[in-house]
Design a protein around this motif. Structure first.
Motif, mmCIF file in Angstrom:
data_model
loop_
_atom_site.group_PDB
_atom_site.id
_atom_site.type_symbol
_atom_site.label_atom_id
_atom_site.label_comp_id
_atom_site.label_asym_id
_atom_site.label_seq_id
_atom_site.Cartn_x
_atom_site.Cartn_y
_atom_site.Cartn_z
ATOM 1 N N ASP A 49 -3.962 20.583 -23.034
ATOM 2 C CA ASP A 49 -3.224 20.690 -21.781
ATOM 3 C C ASP A 49 -3.619 21.953 -21.021
ATOM 4 O OD1 ASP A 49 -1.919 18.343 -22.383
ATOM 5 O OD2 ASP A 49 -0.093 19.329 -23.116
ATOM 6 N N TYR A 50 -3.764 23.067 -21.743
ATOM 7 C CA TYR A 50 -4.158 24.335 -21.125
ATOM 8 C C TYR A 50 -5.533 24.210 -20.472
ATOM 9 C CZ TYR A 50 -5.554 29.245 -20.848
ATOM 10 O OH TYR A 50 -6.008 30.452 -20.423
ATOM 11 N N LEU A 51 -6.488 23.631 -21.200
ATOM 12 C CA LEU A 51 -7.829 23.474 -20.654
ATOM 13 C C LEU A 51 -7.847 22.501 -19.481
ATOM 14 C CD1 LEU A 51 -9.913 23.467 -23.955
ATOM 15 C CD2 LEU A 51 -9.674 25.317 -22.287
ATOM 16 N N HIS A 52 -6.976 21.500 -19.507
ATOM 17 C CA HIS A 52 -6.885 20.559 -18.379
ATOM 18 C C HIS A 52 -6.412 21.279 -17.117
ATOM 19 C CE1 HIS A 52 -6.245 16.914 -16.116
ATOM 20 N NE2 HIS A 52 -4.997 17.280 -15.889
ATOM 21 N N VAL A 53 -5.413 22.146 -17.251
ATOM 22 C CA VAL A 53 -4.924 22.904 -16.094
ATOM 23 C C VAL A 53 -6.040 23.791 -15.542
ATOM 24 C CG1 VAL A 53 -3.307 24.686 -15.351
ATOM 25 C CG2 VAL A 53 -2.509 22.834 -16.795
ATOM 26 N N LEU A 54 -6.766 24.473 -16.418
ATOM 27 C CA LEU A 54 -7.875 25.312 -15.960
ATOM 28 C C LEU A 54 -8.948 24.485 -15.258
ATOM 29 C CD1 LEU A 54 -8.389 27.808 -18.918
ATOM 30 C CD2 LEU A 54 -7.301 28.229 -16.718
ATOM 31 N N ARG A 55 -9.249 23.305 -15.800
ATOM 32 C CA ARG A 55 -10.248 22.441 -15.191
ATOM 33 C C ARG A 55 -9.818 22.012 -13.788
ATOM 34 N NH1 ARG A 55 -11.145 19.127 -19.229
ATOM 35 N NH2 ARG A 55 -9.420 17.770 -18.728
ATOM 36 N N LEU A 57 -7.734 23.597 -11.770
ATOM 37 C CA LEU A 57 -7.803 24.780 -10.903
ATOM 38 C C LEU A 57 -9.233 25.061 -10.469
ATOM 39 C CD1 LEU A 57 -5.329 27.171 -12.724
ATOM 40 C CD2 LEU A 57 -5.105 26.354 -10.390
ATOM 41 N N MET A 58 -10.154 25.015 -11.409
ATOM 42 C CA MET A 58 -11.550 25.317 -11.094
ATOM 43 C C MET A 58 -12.151 24.273 -10.160
ATOM 44 S SD MET A 58 -12.837 26.902 -14.766
ATOM 45 C CE MET A 58 -14.287 25.957 -14.740
ATOM 46 N N ILE A 59 -11.866 23.020 -10.404
ATOM 47 C CA ILE A 59 -12.411 21.966 -9.536
ATOM 48 C C ILE A 59 -11.850 22.099 -8.131
ATOM 49 C CG2 ILE A 59 -12.368 19.470 -9.110
ATOM 50 C CD1 ILE A 59 -12.676 19.097 -12.137
ATOM 51 N N SER A 60 -10.576 22.406 -8.020
ATOM 52 C CA SER A 60 -9.970 22.581 -6.704
ATOM 53 C C SER A 60 -10.587 23.760 -5.969
ATOM 54 C CB SER A 60 -8.455 22.763 -6.856
ATOM 55 O OG SER A 60 -7.840 22.888 -5.602
ATOM 56 N N ALA A 61 -10.822 24.853 -6.687
ATOM 57 C CA ALA A 61 -11.436 26.026 -6.047
ATOM 58 C C ALA A 61 -12.887 25.748 -5.674
ATOM 59 C CB ALA A 61 -11.352 27.220 -6.989
ATOM 60 N N ILE A 62 -13.621 25.025 -6.511
ATOM 61 C CA ILE A 62 -15.028 24.709 -6.226
ATOM 62 C C ILE A 62 -15.137 23.800 -5.007
ATOM 63 C CG2 ILE A 62 -17.026 23.426 -7.107
ATOM 64 C CD1 ILE A 62 -16.321 24.600 -9.881
ATOM 65 N N ALA A 70 -5.026 25.295 -4.461
ATOM 66 C CA ALA A 70 -5.560 25.217 -5.822
ATOM 67 C C ALA A 70 -4.463 25.529 -6.837
ATOM 68 C CB ALA A 70 -6.731 26.181 -5.979
ATOM 69 N N ILE A 71 -3.622 26.522 -6.528
ATOM 70 C CA ILE A 71 -2.515 26.861 -7.424
ATOM 71 C C ILE A 71 -1.542 25.693 -7.536
ATOM 72 C CG2 ILE A 71 -0.481 28.344 -7.675
ATOM 73 C CD1 ILE A 71 -2.231 30.618 -6.529
ATOM 74 N N GLU A 72 -1.253 25.042 -6.421
ATOM 75 C CA GLU A 72 -0.336 23.892 -6.460
ATOM 76 C C GLU A 72 -0.936 22.738 -7.250
ATOM 77 O OE1 GLU A 72 2.846 21.312 -5.934
ATOM 78 O OE2 GLU A 72 2.703 23.483 -5.914
ATOM 79 N N MET A 73 -2.236 22.526 -7.108
ATOM 80 C CA MET A 73 -2.885 21.467 -7.894
ATOM 81 C C MET A 73 -2.795 21.793 -9.381
ATOM 82 S SD MET A 73 -3.872 19.236 -5.720
ATOM 83 C CE MET A 73 -5.034 18.245 -6.588
ATOM 84 N N GLY A 74 -2.985 23.063 -9.729
ATOM 85 C CA GLY A 74 -2.862 23.481 -11.119
ATOM 86 C C GLY A 74 -1.435 23.330 -11.623
ATOM 87 N N SER A 85 8.955 25.287 -11.260
ATOM 88 C CA SER A 85 9.252 24.648 -9.981
ATOM 89 C C SER A 85 8.368 25.254 -8.889
ATOM 90 C CB SER A 85 10.721 24.846 -9.618
ATOM 91 O OG SER A 85 10.966 26.202 -9.308
ATOM 92 N N PHE A 86 8.299 24.562 -7.770
ATOM 93 C CA PHE A 86 7.513 25.037 -6.646
ATOM 94 C C PHE A 86 8.038 26.384 -6.168
ATOM 95 C CE2 PHE A 86 6.852 25.436 -2.071
ATOM 96 C CZ PHE A 86 5.481 25.353 -2.005
ATOM 97 N N VAL A 87 9.359 26.536 -6.138
ATOM 98 C CA VAL A 87 9.982 27.779 -5.667
ATOM 99 C C VAL A 87 9.602 28.946 -6.578
ATOM 100 C CG1 VAL A 87 12.194 28.906 -5.213
ATOM 101 C CG2 VAL A 87 11.874 26.511 -4.598
ATOM 102 N N GLU A 88 9.586 28.725 -7.890
ATOM 103 C CA GLU A 88 9.213 29.789 -8.825
ATOM 104 C C GLU A 88 7.763 30.232 -8.613
ATOM 105 O OE1 GLU A 88 12.005 28.708 -12.666
ATOM 106 O OE2 GLU A 88 10.070 27.701 -12.437
ATOM 107 N N VAL A 89 6.871 29.273 -8.457
ATOM 108 C CA VAL A 89 5.466 29.597 -8.247
ATOM 109 C C VAL A 89 5.287 30.314 -6.914
ATOM 110 C CG1 VAL A 89 3.162 28.613 -7.935
ATOM 111 C CG2 VAL A 89 4.654 27.723 -9.706
ATOM 112 N N GLU A 90 5.970 29.857 -5.900
ATOM 113 C CA GLU A 90 5.874 30.482 -4.576
ATOM 114 C C GLU A 90 6.360 31.926 -4.617
ATOM 115 O OE1 GLU A 90 4.813 30.344 -0.541
ATOM 116 O OE2 GLU A 90 4.486 28.887 -2.117
ATOM 117 N N ALA A 91 7.447 32.185 -5.342
ATOM 118 C CA ALA A 91 7.971 33.549 -5.453
ATOM 119 C C ALA A 91 6.977 34.458 -6.170
ATOM 120 C CB ALA A 91 9.305 33.544 -6.178
ATOM 121 N N VAL A 92 6.325 33.966 -7.208
ATOM 122 C CA VAL A 92 5.339 34.769 -7.928
ATOM 123 C C VAL A 92 4.118 35.023 -7.054
ATOM 124 C CG1 VAL A 92 3.763 34.779 -9.893
ATOM 125 C CG2 VAL A 92 6.121 34.068 -10.205
ATOM 126 N N CYS A 93 3.674 34.014 -6.306
ATOM 127 C CA CYS A 93 2.511 34.179 -5.435
ATOM 128 C C CYS A 93 2.777 35.192 -4.328
ATOM 129 C CB CYS A 93 2.103 32.837 -4.831
ATOM 130 S SG CYS A 93 1.354 31.712 -6.016
#
Length: 113
Positions: A49-55, A57-62, A70-74, A85-93
């Motif tokens: 699962d971890y490697l899938h998330v990285l993959r 993210l990388m494909i979205s950035a490429i 790219a972060i939302e896709m990940g 949640s989306f709100v948690e990720v947005e606050a960290v970003c």
């Protein structure tokens, strides 16, 4: 089976040894080997699962997507039981909340203002 024609004490000893061996085999399989195999399967699935998330993210950035996309896709690639949640990720970003870290018991802990 060769002791069937012998004295009852010898037969009893052989039957007892067979029962003890059977019990130990079942105990080892269900008490040790099974749980170890289940734990190894869980670790392998978490790594996959971890490697899938990285993959993702990388494909979205490429592909040239903006970083926030790219972060939302990940985030969407994270399994549901762990997905923030989306709100948690947005606050960290935005830097409003520090990124979660693992606490002493392995539980997520959010630090920051």
């Amino acid at each position: 089976m060769s002791a069937l024609g012998g004295p009852p004490e010898a037969i009893g000893h052989k039957v007892a040894a067979a029962l003890v061996g059977t019990f130990l085999g079942i105990l080892l399989c269900y008490g040790f080997i099974g749980p170890i195999g289940s734990h190894m399967t869980k670790i392998a699935e978490e790594e996959r699962d971890y490697l899938h998330v990285l993959r993702v993210l990388m494909i979205s950035a490429i592909k040239g997507d903006p970083p926030i996309i790219a972060i939302e896709m990940g985030r969407r690639a994270i399994p549901l039981h762990e997905r923030p949640s989306f709100v948690e990720v947005e606050a960290v970003c935005r830097g409003e909340v520090a990124a979660p870290t693992e606490g002493a018991q392995g539980e997520p802990r959010v630090t920051g203002p």
